[in-house]
Each structure stands twice: as structure tokens, then as C-alpha cells.
Design a protein around this motif. Structure first.
Motif, PDB file in Angstrom:
ATOM      1  N   ILE A  44       0.862  -1.179   0.000  1.00  0.00           N
ATOM      2  CA  ILE A  44       0.000   0.000   0.000  1.00  0.00           C
ATOM      3  C   ILE A  44       0.901   1.233   0.000  1.00  0.00           C
ATOM      4  CG2 ILE A  44      -1.794   1.262   1.229  1.00  0.00           C
ATOM      5  CD1 ILE A  44      -2.779  -1.455   2.281  1.00  0.00           C
ATOM      6  N   LYS A  45       1.001   1.834  -1.189  1.00  0.00           N
ATOM      7  CA  LYS A  45       1.888   2.976  -1.365  1.00  0.00           C
ATOM      8  C   LYS A  45       1.509   3.681  -2.650  1.00  0.00           C
ATOM      9  CE  LYS A  45       6.752   3.815  -0.559  1.00  0.00           C
ATOM     10  NZ  LYS A  45       8.053   3.176  -0.377  1.00  0.00           N
ATOM     11  N   ASP A  46       1.507   4.998  -2.645  1.00  0.00           N
ATOM     12  CA  ASP A  46       1.222   5.759  -3.852  1.00  0.00           C
ATOM     13  C   ASP A  46       2.289   5.447  -4.900  1.00  0.00           C
ATOM     14  OD1 ASP A  46       1.503   8.363  -5.602  1.00  0.00           O
ATOM     15  OD2 ASP A  46      -0.472   8.448  -4.656  1.00  0.00           O
ATOM     16  N   LEU A  47       1.879   5.295  -6.145  1.00  0.00           N
ATOM     17  CA  LEU A  47       2.838   4.907  -7.182  1.00  0.00           C
ATOM     18  C   LEU A  47       3.963   5.910  -7.347  1.00  0.00           C
ATOM     19  CD1 LEU A  47       2.718   6.011 -10.496  1.00  0.00           C
ATOM     20  CD2 LEU A  47       0.367   5.519  -9.987  1.00  0.00           C
ATOM     21  N   PHE A  48       3.723   7.174  -7.055  1.00  0.00           N
ATOM     22  CA  PHE A  48       4.764   8.188  -7.183  1.00  0.00           C
ATOM     23  C   PHE A  48       5.764   8.146  -6.028  1.00  0.00           C
ATOM     24  CE2 PHE A  48       1.146   9.912  -9.623  1.00  0.00           C
ATOM     25  CZ  PHE A  48       1.748   9.902 -10.871  1.00  0.00           C
ATOM     26  N   ASP A  49       5.459   7.360  -5.002  1.00  0.00           N
ATOM     27  CA  ASP A  49       6.366   7.199  -3.867  1.00  0.00           C
ATOM     28  C   ASP A  49       7.136   5.880  -3.920  1.00  0.00           C
ATOM     29  OD1 ASP A  49       5.592   9.650  -2.765  1.00  0.00           O
ATOM     30  OD2 ASP A  49       3.916   8.736  -1.671  1.00  0.00           O
ATOM     31  N   LEU A  50       6.889   5.061  -4.933  1.00  0.00           N
ATOM     32  CA  LEU A  50       7.596   3.791  -5.061  1.00  0.00           C
ATOM     33  C   LEU A  50       9.076   4.031  -5.334  1.00  0.00           C
ATOM     34  CD1 LEU A  50       5.104   1.754  -7.261  1.00  0.00           C
ATOM     35  CD2 LEU A  50       5.653   1.341  -4.866  1.00  0.00           C
ATOM     36  N   THR A  51       9.903   3.182  -4.759  1.00  0.00           N
ATOM     37  CA  THR A  51      11.344   3.266  -4.969  1.00  0.00           C
ATOM     38  C   THR A  51      11.830   1.998  -5.666  1.00  0.00           C
ATOM     39  OG1 THR A  51      11.920   2.200  -2.884  1.00  0.00           O
ATOM     40  CG2 THR A  51      11.586   4.604  -2.838  1.00  0.00           C
ATOM     41  N   SER A  52      13.055   2.024  -6.130  1.00  0.00           N
ATOM     42  CA  SER A  52      13.620   0.833  -6.757  1.00  0.00           C
ATOM     43  C   SER A  52      13.706  -0.312  -5.749  1.00  0.00           C
ATOM     44  CB  SER A  52      14.992   1.127  -7.363  1.00  0.00           C
ATOM     45  OG  SER A  52      15.878   1.590  -6.371  1.00  0.00           O
ATOM     46  N   GLU A  53      13.891   0.009  -4.485  1.00  0.00           N
ATOM     47  CA  GLU A  53      13.925  -1.025  -3.447  1.00  0.00           C
ATOM     48  C   GLU A  53      12.565  -1.707  -3.294  1.00  0.00           C
ATOM     49  OE1 GLU A  53      16.526  -2.350  -1.638  1.00  0.00           O
ATOM     50  OE2 GLU A  53      17.665  -1.197  -3.114  1.00  0.00           O
ATOM     51  N   ASP A  54      11.478  -0.948  -3.448  1.00  0.00           N
ATOM     52  CA  ASP A  54      10.132  -1.527  -3.374  1.00  0.00           C
ATOM     53  C   ASP A  54       9.916  -2.549  -4.485  1.00  0.00           C
ATOM     54  OD1 ASP A  54       9.310   0.133  -1.209  1.00  0.00           O
ATOM     55  OD2 ASP A  54       8.737   1.729  -2.610  1.00  0.00           O
TER      56      ASP A  54
END
Length: 71
Positions: A44-54
Motif C-alpha cells: 500500500i503505497k502511492d505509485l509516485f512514492d515507489l522506490t527501486s527497493e520496493d
């Protein structure tokens, strides 16, 4: 195969998620709010807050994001 589906709660995302699960794939729904898909796993995370680690744990990322156009 581990698959992450971005915007899995949307119309296309829910269909893609369901099809991937029916094919026996390991699916994680990546959603902004509560998971409304048939996937047991979710991020559960906004797509614009996703990181490469995610996204690192996945073999494939499917982007089902789409905007509603009001013309």
C-alpha cells in the motif's frame, strides 16, 4: 515468477491481477489504498512514492495506471 501490479485496484489492474492469479503466478497488488483485488499480498503505497527497493523483489512489474479523461 513474482509479479507486481501497479494500480491493481483499477479496472484494468483488477482484471490483470485476476488473470495472473488464475495462471498460478505469485502476484502482489501495488495499491494506493486498501487492496480490493483477489491478490493475497499487497503493497500500500502511492505509485509516485515507489522506490527501486520496493520493486526489487519482482521479476516483472505491470503498470496498470491510467487517468480518467473528462473531455
Amino acid at each position: 515468477m513474482k509479479i507486481g501490479i501497479v494500480a491493481a485496484n483499477g479496472k484494468a489492474g483488477q482484471l490483470i491481477t485476476k488473470e495472473a492469479i488464475n495462471r498460478g503466478l505469485d502476484v502482489t497488488a501495488i495499491v494506493r489504498n486498501k487492496n480490493k483485488t483477489v491478490a493475497e499480498k499487497s503493497i500500500i503505497k502511492d505509485l509516485f512514492d515507489l522506490t527501486s527497493e520496493d520493486l526489487k523483489p519482482f521479476d516483472v512489474i505491470i503498470d496498470a495506471f491510467g487517468e480518467v479523461r473528462e473531455d
